[in-house]
Scaffold this active site. Structure first.
Site, PDB file in Angstrom:
ATOM      1  N   GLU A 181      50.286  19.269 106.312  1.00 23.11           N
ATOM      2  CA  GLU A 181      49.558  20.172 107.211  1.00 23.11           C
ATOM      3  C   GLU A 181      49.804  21.631 106.797  1.00 23.11           C
ATOM      4  OE1 GLU A 181      49.560  17.699 111.371  1.00 23.11           O
ATOM      5  OE2 GLU A 181      51.352  18.884 111.048  1.00 23.11           O
ATOM      6  N   ASP A 201      51.420  26.045 116.260  1.00 23.87           N
ATOM      7  CA  ASP A 201      51.322  26.822 115.017  1.00 23.87           C
ATOM      8  C   ASP A 201      50.838  28.267 115.149  1.00 23.87           C
ATOM      9  OD1 ASP A 201      51.329  24.098 114.602  1.00 23.87           O
ATOM     10  OD2 ASP A 201      49.608  24.078 113.264  1.00 23.87           O
TER      11      ASP A 201
HETATM   12  C1  FRU Z   1      50.486  21.247 113.012  1.00 22.25           C
HETATM   13  C2  FRU Z   1      49.174  20.752 113.580  1.00 22.25           C
HETATM   14  C3  FRU Z   1      48.011  21.171 112.688  1.00 22.25           C
HETATM   15  C4  FRU Z   1      46.845  21.174 113.636  1.00 22.25           C
HETATM   16  C5  FRU Z   1      47.484  21.680 114.906  1.00 22.25           C
HETATM   17  C6  FRU Z   1      46.899  21.143 116.166  1.00 22.25           C
HETATM   18  O1  FRU Z   1      51.487  21.436 113.951  1.00 22.25           O
HETATM   19  O2  FRU Z   1      49.214  19.348 113.737  1.00 22.25           O
HETATM   20  O3  FRU Z   1      47.829  20.354 111.548  1.00 22.25           O
HETATM   21  O4  FRU Z   1      45.807  21.977 113.181  1.00 22.25           O
HETATM   22  O5  FRU Z   1      48.857  21.329 114.840  1.00 22.25           O
HETATM   23  O6  FRU Z   1      47.398  21.791 117.293  1.00 22.25           O
END
Ligand code: FRU
Length: 475
Positions: free
Chosen positions: A194, A24
């Site tokens: 998310e 992300d």
């Molecule tokens: C989304 C996610 C988020 C988390 C991160 C961990 O892709 O699962 O919710 O903060 O990646 O790397």
């Protein structure tokens, strides 16, 4: 670290880390001429793990300078996704205009932490009394995204909480009150929610609020995708317009967890997403780096019958990457044309613009195929009658690194109209298609063993008028 910028699938105009795994985008903000991009990062390997915030800056959102990781795992755990704001009025008492980062500490539990920077976002100090927000009952409790809400004079944090988004409010960025919970009984619930992002958007006539919610799994073509809601926000509660949800920001397999830039100098909200899918992200066939970001995109509010939808377009500055041009004169097309070898030294980084008018009611399909000399191809089939686009990447190149990669065809809506405008960006291992000024976006990875070097355009059962057909090599 060893890294190799000439690696086969290393994109030419997309962001990648010099070495290591990324997911992300995090902490997007703009200040003093620089766009900052932080990102979920494993500094030590090409698979997910050791989650930290990597950091890069850019003046134009296209050319990036990478910096040392900004936030590393600490006593509270790994450093998951989050956001950054500039504390202009010194609400948190770290000093005026301090850069404040909010992230999820992922240890035994997920809790929210605060870190601040006094050197332009290069290094961060963790706040001494972290965590700043906990909830004993929520297992999935993460990805804080903040903004300042002027009318009610407070900071708002949107947080992913299971399959809902919870909004919190604060005056000092440290003590947070729960305001409301959104999401029960609305939108797609086939996976965990998310990376929320709540922001205001205006066109000439109205101002609305948009809420992005990334979901995994449950995307329209499997695995992850980003759904969005349009409505009103009164400082406490988000009320969605009465629209047939889910709405998808991108129908492809490979655009996830995208969020917008804080303090963005452009009029239009600008965002970037992670260009991969948890279905196979850990298996993609690269050696020194894993995964890239999408092209930065602007967001516009558009009318859709009596309600609204979003249009997303690649930032217009991408036109400065254009070099050589290959141009096909306008013509009436009844069967097919082949455009071979569009450039010498084709590195697989180009942009295709194709505008056409459907002049014959009986036209059933328009097929656009990119292919190379070893018979690999990527097929876009626009089904005019059924208003549906089908993308087939099952012969696009390497596909066997994961059984999930090319298992199914990728389907997107292709709403009927007479004139169509397609914009397709290819950057070695990615394809990003924008239909009709961004009404539909479709992002998909590809791993051709050599760059595609010809395009075949075919019309079934009718004819089209090609009004523009231009290919630009991009530097
Ligand atoms: C989304 C996610 C988020 C988390 C991160 C961990 O892709 O699962 O919710 O903060 O990646 O790397």
């Amino acid at each position: 670290h060893i890294y190799n910028y000439n690696e086969k699938y290393r994109p030419r105009y997309h962001f990648t880390a010099p070495f290591g795994w990324i997911n992300d985008p995090n902490g997007l903000y703009y200040k003093n001429g620089s766009y900052h991009l932080y990102y979920q990062y494993n500094p030590y390997g090409i698979k997910w793990g050791n989650m930290s915030w990597g950091h890069a800056t850019s003046q134009d959102l296209i050319h990036w300078t990478n910096h040392p990781p900004a936030i590393l795992p600490n006593d509270l755990g790994d450093v998951f996704s989050g956001s950054i704001i500039i504390d202009k009025k010194n609400d948190a008492c770290f000093g005026k205009k301090t850069i404040c980062a909010f992230y999820t500490s992922a240890g035994d539990k997920q809790v929210q932490s605060l870190a601040f920077s006094t050197d332009n976002g290069m290094t961060f100090k963790n706040y001494a009394n972290n965590p700043i927000l906990i909830d004993e009952n929520e297992k999935d409790f993460r990805d804080p995204k903040l903004f300042w809400h002027e009318p009610t004079d407070k900071w708002i944090m949107s947080l992913a909480t299971g399959q809902t988004i919870t909004f919190y409010g604060s005056e000092n960025l440290i003590d947070w009150n729960k305001l409301s919970v959104f999401g029960k009984g609305i939108g797609c619930h086939k996976g965990v929610w998310e990376c929320p992002d709540l922001f205001k958007i205006s066109n000439d006539k109205v101002t609305k609020w948009v809420l992005f919610v990334s979901i995994n799994p449950g995307g329209p073509n499997g695995g992850n995708a980003t759904q969005y809601f349009i409505g009103e926000f009164d400082g406490n509660k988000f009320t969605p317009d009465n629209i047939d949800y889910p709405l998808w920001l991108d129908y492809g397999r490979d655009n996830y967890a995208g969020v917008t830039w804080h303090n963005n100098p452009n009029k239009k909200p600008t965002y970037i997403g992670w260009m991969s899918n948890w279905d196979y992200a850990n298996e993609i066939p690269t050696n020194y780096f894993t995964n890239a970001m999408t092209l930065p995109r602007t967001i516009e509010l558009a009318k859709n019958g009596n309600s609204y939808c979003l249009k997303t377009q690649p930032i217009k500055e991408l036109k400065y990457l254009r070099t050589e041009k290959s141009h096909i004169e306008s013509k009436l097309l009844q069967k097919s044309i082949l455009v071979p070898y569009f450039f010498d030294d084709n590195l697989g980084a180009y942009e295709i613009l194709l505008d056409f008018v459907i002049i014959d009611q009986s036209t059933s399909n328009v097929n656009l195929t990119l292919s190379n000399s070893v018979d690999e191809n990527l097929l876009f089939s626009f089904d005019i009658k059924n208003e549906k686009l089908t993308i087939d990447r099952s012969k696009s190149g390497l596909i066997n690194f994961s059984k999930n990669f090319a298992k199914d065809k990728i389907i997107a809506p292709f709403p009927s109209q007479i004139k169509h405008q397609l914009k397709l960006f290819i950057d070695k291992a990615s394809s990003e298609l924008f239909i009709n000024k961004g009404r539909i976006a479709v992002t998909n990875l590809i791993f051709p063993t050599e760059p595609y070097s010809s395009i075949n355009l075919e019309v079934k059962n009718g004819s089209i008028d090609i009004t523009k057909f231009t290919i630009y090599k991009l530097k």
